[in-house]
Design a protein around this motif. Structure first.
Motif: not given
Length: 415
Positions: A263-286
């Motif tokens: 699904x491609x809606x304005x409020x869905x953002x498919x960012x692709x893969x991220x490095x394991x060490x980067x994941x906490x920064x993303x989770x912290x922004x959610x």
């Protein structure tokens, strides 16, 4: 996910590493259907810990390239794991692919002859080229019901039975898998998804959001992991349409499905893969997490590692009714004790997410932290290693007895 830089390959592996109680100079050969640099998950968590005490080779499936000569690419990760990747020319027959892999494996192991060998299987398909090996200990770490995945080879079930017949022990990645395998082998142990709490708890530090999500409006609802047939893409689209005021951030590689079908809606953002060490920064922004798993054969036995990872990050999470998620993390029959909310469709998902977004976090986090204090990948590996070492010592004693018996036989024959 991890992105380990390649290192130099040596003809012989370094030995002499130490850990709690390893058998000296032991080689652990892992035969995997997953790539080391794909998503950092169960194999990587366990084998980086194994590499503290054993020499570890992680043998991947082949990569095919046009016009090349067959070769085995060896790279050593910063964690001390040697990743071996067969590079084969396109156009080989199935028989030639198997024969070439077997030859490469024999060449790889030849300099290591005489060392204790643990063969650690993640895929039964590896028996096609590694079935001639006679390791001191053979482990089948069954993390998924691979025969239920899209595109599973026709011989998967046949070869799994052959692997079960040969294995010294079977580990399973969750309770549903344990229940499916426990009557098929005499020694099956359940080791469910665990957690590197320190890594994911860093998401609670209120650090600056990654640049690609910082400008997205809140509340932000996130998912991370492989995007494949196990995701209910329709549910994601329905939920996003139902709550256009929420932002849905999707992290992970898309495999085995057409990205155009997502699904491609304005409020869905498919960012692709991220490095394991980067994941906490993303989770912290959610503001919350969600696990929109489809309910099909490919998810029947899953025990998602991301469940405790969401929780360690301090994020409330809503999941579809996956059996192991409900039993291990969901509400009890009396309605108490749930650390993860369960929802079946878009309206109930929206209601559950709205509830956890408004719920006071402090009491819930206390429950989360008490539960997570009971599990860790360090503890899981320690318990696994204990079982492996017991079997390895038994195999060593048997080998010594057989050798002594042979010496007696030769002496009697006058050799």
């Amino acid at each position: 996910m991890t992105d380990a830089p390649p290192g130099s390959a040596a003809p012989r592996l370094a030995s002499g590493l130490t850990t709690a109680r390893p058998t000296p100079s032991t080689l652990l050969l892992c035969l995997s259907h997953l790539r080391w640099n794909f998503v950092f998950q169960r194999p990587q968590h366990l084998l980086t810990r194994a590499a503290r005490g054993y020499d570890v080779i992680f043998l991947e499936e082949p990569i095919f390239q046009p016009g090349i000569s067959p070769r085995l690419d060896l790279n050593r990760t910063p964690e001390g794991v040697t990743v071996a990747v067969p590079l084969l020319p396109e156009g080989l027959s199935a028989a030639a692919i198997i024969a070439t892999q077997r030859s490469m494996l024999d060449d790889l192991l030849a300099p290591e002859a005489g060392r204790p060998l643990i063969a650690w299987f993640y895929t039964p398909m590896a028996l096609e080229f590694a079935g001639h090996l006679h390791p001191d200990v053979l482990v089948y770490d069954c993390m998924d019901e691979l025969s239920a995945f899209r595109g599973a080879p026709p011989r998967m079930m046949e070869l799994e039975q052959a692997l079960l017949n040969r294995a010294d022990m079977v580990f399973t990645g969750g309770r549903s898998l344990y229940e499916a395998k426990r009557n098929r082998h005499a020694r099956v142990s359940c080791f469910p998804s665990s957690i590197d709490t320190k890594h994911f708890a860093s998401a609670r530090a209120n650090a600056a959001a990654p640049q690609d999500v910082a400008s997205l409006p809140g509340p932000r609802i996130g998912f991370f992991g492989v995007v494949d047939e196990r995701m209910d893409a329709g549910l994601v689209g329905e939920l996003a349409a139902l709550r256009p005021d929420w932002t849905f951030v999707m992290i992970g590689p898309v495999v085995k499905i057409d990205p155009a079908d997502l699904p491609h809606l304005p409020n869905i953002h498919w960012l692709g893969g991220r490095d394991y060490k980067e994941l906490p920064a993303y989770l912290g922004a959610w503001d919350a997490g969600f696990m929109p798993f489809a309910r099909n054969e490919s998810t029947r036995f899953i025990s998602p590692t991301k469940t405790p990872e969401f929780l360690a990050a301090g994020l409330p999470v809503v999941s579809t009714p996956i059996t192991d998620v409900m039993r291990d993390w969901g509400p009890k029959p009396d309605g108490t004790g749930g650390l993860v909310e369960i929802a079946e469709d878009a309206p109930s998902f929206a209601a559950a997410l709205a509830m956890v977004l408004e719920r006071p976090r402090a009491p819930w986090l206390k429950q989360v932290d008490r539960r997570l204090a009971q599990i860790s990948w360090d503890r899981t590996w320690s318990e696994m290693q204990g079982e492996v070492e017991t079997a390895l010592r038994a195999a060593t004693r048997t080998s010594r007895v057989l050798t002594a018996a042979e010496l007696v036989k030769r002496a009697a024959a006058g050799d």
